[in-house]
Design a protein around this motif. Structure first.
Motif, PDB file in Angstrom:
ATOM      1  N   UNK A 183     -52.146  35.413 -29.842  1.00 27.14           N
ATOM      2  CA  UNK A 183     -52.653  35.803 -31.157  1.00 27.14           C
ATOM      3  C   UNK A 183     -51.615  35.520 -32.238  1.00 27.14           C
ATOM      4  N   UNK A 184     -50.376  35.831 -31.958  1.00 27.61           N
ATOM      5  CA  UNK A 184     -49.294  35.561 -32.909  1.00 27.61           C
ATOM      6  C   UNK A 184     -49.131  34.060 -33.135  1.00 27.61           C
ATOM      7  N   UNK A 185     -49.221  33.272 -32.071  1.00 28.64           N
ATOM      8  CA  UNK A 185     -49.101  31.816 -32.200  1.00 28.64           C
ATOM      9  C   UNK A 185     -50.229  31.254 -33.062  1.00 28.64           C
ATOM     10  N   UNK A 186     -51.463  31.743 -32.858  1.00 30.41           N
ATOM     11  CA  UNK A 186     -52.600  31.296 -33.699  1.00 30.41           C
ATOM     12  C   UNK A 186     -52.351  31.649 -35.156  1.00 30.41           C
ATOM     13  N   UNK A 187     -51.840  32.830 -35.395  1.00 33.08           N
ATOM     14  CA  UNK A 187     -51.565  33.266 -36.760  1.00 33.08           C
ATOM     15  C   UNK A 187     -50.506  32.381 -37.415  1.00 33.08           C
ATOM     16  N   UNK A 188     -49.482  32.015 -36.663  1.00 32.59           N
ATOM     17  CA  UNK A 188     -48.385  31.199 -37.210  1.00 32.59           C
ATOM     18  C   UNK A 188     -48.846  29.766 -37.514  1.00 32.59           C
ATOM     19  N   UNK A 189     -49.855  29.286 -36.778  1.00 37.51           N
ATOM     20  CA  UNK A 189     -50.362  27.944 -37.054  1.00 37.51           C
ATOM     21  C   UNK A 189     -51.187  27.976 -38.304  1.00 37.51           C
TER      22      UNK A 189
END
Length: 73
Positions: A67-73
């Protein structure tokens, strides 16, 4: 490896407890005095302590990181 400060998980638990208090009591009622609010909070705490339940995290570490990785993209 992820660094977490010593008290961070404890602080998260306290914040979650205040969230429950806010959601279950404060937003659902009207308090006409500070004494009324204080009494309701003390009653809520007593009821919470009478029926303790462990807090269970709903997501795994992998789900949180995704979820954090999706947000950072």
């Amino acid at each position: 490896m992820h660094f977490s400060s010593t008290g961070s998980s404890w602080i998260n638990q306290v914040e979650r407890r205040f969230g429950f208090l806010t959601d279950q009591l404060i937003r659902r009622r009207v308090h006409k005095s500070v004494q009324s609010l204080e009494k309701d909070i003390r009653d809520w705490i007593a009821q919470w302590n009478d029926t303790p339940r462990p807090f269970v995290w709903k997501k795994t570490a992998e789900e949180i990181l995704e979820s954090l990785a999706r947000y950072c993209r």
